[in-house]
Every structure is written in C-alpha cells, then in structure tokens.
Design a protein around this motif. Sequence first.
Motif: not given
Length: 244
Positions: A218-244
């Motif tokens: 299965r492909y599972m959603d990340y738990a709330p807040g978990e996504l920020d810890s695994v993504l690079p700093p250039s990514f904004d998990s609140s809207n699903g797009y990369r930061k400039n």
Amino acid sequence: WSFAICSMENLVRDHCRKLLEKHTGKPFFPANVGAGYASSDRFGRTLSHMTPDDLDNGKVWLNNHFHLIRCEDDQLPSMEWVLGLAKAAVLRYGIRGLVIDPYNELDHQRPKNETETEYVSRMLTQMKRFAQHHDVHVFFVAHPRQMQQWRGEPPGLYDISGSAHFMNKCDNGIVVHRNRNIEAGPLDQVTIYVRKVRNKAAGTIGEAHLRYERGSGRYMDYAPGELDSVLPPSFDSSNGYRKN
C-alpha cells in the motif's frame, strides 16, 4: 468500478496475491516465509498475515472488481488484440477502467514505411478513441528509457521510451518515483508527480508524497507533521509545492 487488467509482467497468482495484500492491508505470507519478504512496517512492527477468512472475502472482492486479459501464447499481444478483449469486457462485465502494463511488452510490429513516432501516435489515437467511445478510463503504463548519467532524479514524460507522443497525446500524465538515495530521504518515500492535466476539471499539476509499505504493497499518507521531517527544506508541505 470494475477493471480489466492486461499485465504481462506478472503471473495470475502474483496479480491476485498483490491485489489481496492491498485490499486487506496484510501480507499474504507469514513472517518466516520467503527470503527478503517484508512482513513488518517501517517502525519494525510485525504485520499479521492474511487469515483464511481474509482470503475468502478477498476472492469475492477480486471477482467483483477485476478481470484479467491474458495472452498465454508465445507471441506478444498487439494493441488491437488487447482493445478487442477490453471491448468484450465492457459489454460483458461493464468495466470502467482498463490497465495496460507495460508498453514494452506489447507487439509493436509496424509497416516498413512507418516510423516509430508515427506508430506510437496511431496507437495512442486508437486507444483514446476506444476510451471515449466506451466511456472507459485507460491507464497505460510505460517505463522511461535508459538515461545516461542518471543520478536518481525523477524522469519526465518526455523520457518515456518510444516517442514524445506519450507526453503530447495523453490526457493526464503521472510519474511515480521511488526514492533510492538514503541521503535524500527514507527509502520508502514515493513521490507522485502530476506532469500534465488536459482538462482542468480533472485536477491540477503538482506532486504528492506518500510512503510505501512493502508488507502490504500500500501507499500510505504521512502522519501529520511527519512529512516536514523527511522532505528537503525547499519543499512546502502545506500546499504541496516547492518553495522558491
């Protein structure tokens, strides 16, 4: 929905096992069966395998929702052959989805005076006409070509082996990319890239991050807040797009 699946890379029993694992969320085999077979989640917790009741209920679910298109002969099936059987599945079972996986397992013989680009364009047009005429969504899986100096970055739709028409003619283009670099994040991290959307009512271009649970497939959603810890700093998990 019910689906017709034409996939030449897996045996029928493997198809059934994988679909049942996704449906139940449990591995088919117990923990001590199969070398390298994952039977635990990302936190090391053991996943209980299917019970006989899970299997019996899953078989009913399979029969209600999936119909396999198989070519047991030595020859590869052509697109005309697949669409002919898919039409029969529309009339007999009322399927709403058709999965063809993958492109390179089909028979691609073409006239000598027809280029591969012309052939792919004709094949995709034929497939789209089938989908529109029978009101069926066609999921067409294609692999990227062998890319020189590939460093693990996600491929684009123009990287599909065969022709740029895969990008030009598709209605929705989606890339599924699994991380294989431990320094870039967890190895169970999967990114779904929506590269093309022809009809704005169907959605928008963007990307989503999921984690792959190998035990159940299965492909599972990340738990709330978990996504920020695994993504690079250039990514904004609140809207699903990369930061400039």
